[in-house]
Design a protein around this motif. Structure first.
Motif, short mmCIF file in Angstrom:
data_model
loop_
_atom_site.label_atom_id
_atom_site.label_comp_id
_atom_site.label_asym_id
_atom_site.label_seq_id
_atom_site.Cartn_x
_atom_site.Cartn_y
_atom_site.Cartn_z
N GLU A 34 52.76 80.40 18.83
CA GLU A 34 51.54 81.07 19.29
C GLU A 34 50.31 80.62 18.51
OE1 GLU A 34 49.63 85.55 19.79
OE2 GLU A 34 51.76 85.35 19.31
N TYR A 35 50.43 80.50 17.19
CA TYR A 35 49.25 80.25 16.35
C TYR A 35 49.08 78.81 15.87
CZ TYR A 35 48.81 85.29 16.34
OH TYR A 35 48.67 86.59 16.74
N GLN A 36 50.16 78.04 15.82
CA GLN A 36 50.09 76.66 15.36
C GLN A 36 51.03 75.78 16.19
OE1 GLN A 36 50.46 76.22 11.06
NE2 GLN A 36 49.59 78.24 10.75
N PRO A 37 50.76 75.64 17.48
CA PRO A 37 51.69 74.93 18.36
C PRO A 37 51.91 73.47 18.00
CG PRO A 37 49.63 75.42 19.50
CD PRO A 37 49.59 76.14 18.19
N ALA A 38 50.92 72.81 17.41
CA ALA A 38 51.12 71.40 17.01
C ALA A 38 52.15 71.32 15.87
CB ALA A 38 49.80 70.77 16.58
N LYS A 39 52.15 72.32 15.01
CA LYS A 39 53.14 72.36 13.92
C LYS A 39 54.54 72.50 14.50
CE LYS A 39 52.67 75.04 10.17
NZ LYS A 39 52.73 76.22 9.29
#
Length: 180
Positions: A34-39
């Protein structure tokens, strides 16, 4: 006898903690998605957005060719994040390349951390089985392994820190403030 009792208590706590950490992984995956999709995409070496996204178990990712090689469980990443196999997970190619973390570093540190966690679950589960059968203290090799294995949670913790911090790069505050 006091030493054996203390060891049994410590083993029970370690077993419960390792199982608890596995269960928390599900919640953590949802928050990262939700908050850091690239991670999350870097954790799994997922370059293309896809439904039925696989969960990488072990392997290697090559950011140059944008391919991930290794063992995967089909649809498991989608299930872990949303509970549905056909849930669409965002891949790295949906982000500008300058917003990608160091995919190789993040992928490897994350997977080594997870592998260590699975080792802890297997080790403590086996020890609990032996303890319940009254055979734990007959296994000298296992007790010696526990002495050596004490350093592994520290290593897993550091690898988790590296994957978490390197995974949010190039951001200090994800999506708001860049490290540059």
């Amino acid at each position: 006898e006091i030493g054996k009792s203390a060891f049994k208590i410590a083993l029970t706590v370690a077993f419960v903690a390792s199982i608890g950490q596995l269960l928390l992984g599900h919640t953590h995956a949802q928050v990262v998605e939700e908050y850091q999709p690239a991670k999350l995409a870097a954790f799994e070496g997922l370059y293309e957005t896809q439904k039925e996204a696989p969960l990488s178990i072990i392997g290697y990712t090559d950011p140059e060719t944008q391919k991930t090689y290794g063992l995967e469980i089909p649809s498991m990443l989608s299930i872990l994040i949303n509970g549905e196999a056909d849930y669409e997970v965002t891949g790295l190619n949906d982000f500008p390349k300058e917003d990608w973390p160091n995919v190789g570093l993040v992928f490897q540190t994350y997977h080594i951390m997870v592998a260590l966690g699975m080792f802890f679950i297997a080790l403590t589960s086996f020890a609990m089985f032996l303890m319940l059968r009254g055979k734990l203290f007959e296994q000298k090799w296992l007790l010696q392994l526990f002495v050596i294995a004490v350093i592994l949670p520290v290593i897993a913790n550091q690898l988790g820190w590296v994957s978490a911090e390197a995974g949010r790069q190039p951001w200090i505050v994800y999506g708001l403030l860049r490290t540059s």
